[in-house]
Design an enzyme around this catalytic site. Sequence first.
Site, short mmCIF file in Angstrom:
data_model
loop_
_atom_site.label_atom_id
_atom_site.label_comp_id
_atom_site.label_asym_id
_atom_site.label_seq_id
_atom_site.Cartn_x
_atom_site.Cartn_y
_atom_site.Cartn_z
N ASP A 1 -3.49 -8.39 8.96
CA ASP A 1 -2.33 -8.08 9.80
C ASP A 1 -2.33 -6.65 10.33
OD1 ASP A 1 -1.99 -7.21 7.20
OD2 ASP A 1 0.16 -7.62 7.13
N CYS B 1 0.83 -1.19 0.00
CA CYS B 1 0.00 0.00 0.00
C CYS B 1 0.87 1.25 0.00
CB CYS B 1 -0.90 0.01 1.24
SG CYS B 1 -1.86 -1.52 1.46
N ILE C 1 12.92 -11.72 -17.77
CA ILE C 1 13.16 -10.75 -18.83
C ILE C 1 14.49 -11.11 -19.50
CG2 ILE C 1 13.83 -8.36 -19.28
CD1 ILE C 1 10.89 -8.59 -19.06
N SER D 1 11.14 -12.55 -4.64
CA SER D 1 12.40 -12.25 -5.32
C SER D 1 13.57 -12.83 -4.55
CB SER D 1 12.58 -10.73 -5.47
OG SER D 1 13.11 -10.17 -4.28
N GLY D 2 14.74 -12.82 -5.19
CA GLY D 2 15.96 -13.34 -4.56
C GLY D 2 16.86 -12.25 -4.02
#
Length: 634
Positions: free
Chosen positions: A100, A2, A291, A363-364
Site C-alpha cells: 500500500d 511502522c 486479560i 479491537s472494538g
Amino acid sequence: MCGIAGIFDLEQLREPDRELLHAMNQSQFHRGPDEGGLHIAAGVGLAHRRLSIIDLAAGQQPMFSADNTLCVVYNGEIYNFRELARELTELGHVFRTHCDTEVILYAWQQWGERCVDHFRGMFAFALYDSRSESLFLARDRFGIKPLFYSILPSGQLLFGSELKVLKAHPALPRQLEPRAVEDYFALGYVPEPKTIYRDVYKMRPGHSMLFKRGQPVPAQQQYWDIPFTPVAVASPESLQDELVARLREAVQVRMMAEVPLGAFLSGGVDSSAVVAMMAELQTESVNTCAIGFDVKQFNETEYAAKVAQRYHTNHFEETVSSDDFDLLDQLAALYDEPYADSSAIPTYRVCQLAKQRVTVALSGDGGDEHFAGYRRYRWHMNEERLRSALPLGLRQPVFGALGRLYPKADWAPRVFRAKTTFQALARNSVQAYLHSVSICSDEQRAAMFSDSLKRELQGYSVHSVFDEHAANSPTDDPLSLIQYLDMKTYLVGDILTKVDRASMAHALEVRVPFLDHPFTEWVSGLPTNMKLRGQEGKYLLKKSLESHLPHDVLYRDKMGFGVPLAKWFRGPLKARLRRDLLESGLAATGLFNQGYLERLVDEHQSGVRDHSAPLWSLLMFQATVRDDQFVVGG
C-alpha cells in the site's frame, strides 16, 4: 505498522546529519523491528522503521516513485490500496510492488493534497516532492496513527511517530507548555494539537500540512470531519440488517495480512461484535486473547469465554495481579508526556499476550463513542432535560449555590452525588459535559496549581478546548454533540493513544473496524434514539447483534478496563506516593501548591476521601517529568 521520522529544511539546502537522523529513527525501534531505512539529500532526511505486514519481500521504505522525484515514509494500513492501484494503473501509473505504500506516491502525483480523500484506513505519512521542494504531512481521519512535529529555531522541521523521536534531537526546545499542564490535569492527557512542550505539536486527526521551502509555515488543514448527515430509515429491522452488513464489511477489509491475525476479546459488546464478524468471515478459528484480574469487580473473562466458546476461537487468557503496578515507570517512558489513564496497564498486558501468537489484532475501540455506550452519556442526557427546562440565568445562581454548599460524597452511588449534578446544572451543555469527564475539577485545579503556574497560564482554561470543538461541530443535537466532543478529544487523546503506544511497544499492529470512516459516516447520521433509548446505550447495535452474541454479553452493565488505584495508594504504593508527590520531584517544578498535595494524600490514605484519580495523574506527571529537562517559565 511502522515508525517514521524526518528532518526537512524550510530555509536552506543543508544536508541533515546521518547519525542524528539514525538516532531519531532508532528511538522508535520497537515500532518496526523488522527493517530500517534512511534517505538523506540536500535539505531533507527521511527515516523509517518497518513492521512487515503486507508484501513482506518488498515494500521497504523510504520508497521512491519510478522517476525518483517523490519519496515517502509511512505508518499505517490503507485497506483499499488494491482498488486504488487498479484505478491509478488505468490512469497510467506503473507499480513495482504489491504494497500500500506505493499507492501513496502515485495518489499524490494524481490528486496532490486531495490524495488523502481516497485513502481508507489508518495512516501517518510524510511525502517529499523534490520538484516543488515540498514536504506533505498527513494523519488519518481519527488519529489512529500518531504524528508529532516541531520547527527548530534553525529553520528545520522535525517530525516523527512518537515524541521520543523528536526528543532525540539535541536542539529540540524543552520549554514546558503551561496550557498543556492545565489540559492534562483536567482530562488526563494532552489534547491535540498541543504537547507538553511549548513548541512541539501533534497533527490533528483528519488534517494535513504542506511545507514548501522558502515559504511561511502553513497551518494544519482539515480534509475530513464526522458529518452527522441524517440517514433515511425505512424500518428498525432494515437498520439492524444494514448495521451488521456494514460492520462485517469494515471487519473484512481489515483481515488482510501475510502474518498471524487475531482479536482482543474483553467480553464487552464491541470486541465481541468484532470477533463474531471475524468468525463468520473465515473458516479457520479466530485467535482471541483476554486479560483477567484477580479482583472480581474488574474481571470480565467469563463473558469473553462465552463468546470464545460460541465461535470456537483459539482463546488465550491470562490473569493479571491486582498489584500489577510495576509498569508505572515503563509507562511514563512509553508515553513520553503525561498520560493518566490507568487502564494503560491492562492494555499493555493484553498487547503483550496477543503478540505471543499474532502480529495483527482487531479491537472494538470506537463502539462506545459511536453508539453512546458510556454511562456518562445517560447522565448527561438526564441532566440535559433539566437544563432545557430552565434558562441558564436561573440555573447558574440556584444550582451554583447548591453545588458549593452540598457535601462531596465520593463514596456514594452516582445517583446520590448531588454535588456533581448541581455543578453540572449550573453550566451550559458543553461545559457541563467537560465537568463530568474532568479528572480534576476547575476548583481542584485552582487549588492544586501554584501562583507561578497560574501566572504562566494567563487566564487560559481547558474550557477553550471543548468550546473550540463545539463551535466547529456539524451538529447541535445534544447527544450527537457530546459524541462529537468525545471523538475529537477523548477518543484520540486517550483511547487511541493508549492502544497505539501499548501495542507498538510489542510490535503489534491493532486495527479498528468501528473507526472505518464509511461506517462512521453512516452511523453518525442514525437517529439518536437508535443509539441511546431511555437508559439503554448502544440500543441499535445490541438489537442488531442479538442473533450473533449471548444475551448477557449484550445486556449486562458495562464494566470497563480499570485497576484498583484506591487500594494501591493506601497499600503497596503508599510510601511511593508520599515520596514522589510530597518529598521530591513535584516540589522542584514549582508548578504545584504543596499544601494542597499534602491534603490530597492525607485524605486519601486516611480513608476520608477517594482522590485516586487526581493522585494517579500527579504520580504519572511526576514519573514523566522526573528524568526530563523541562524549562518552566520564560
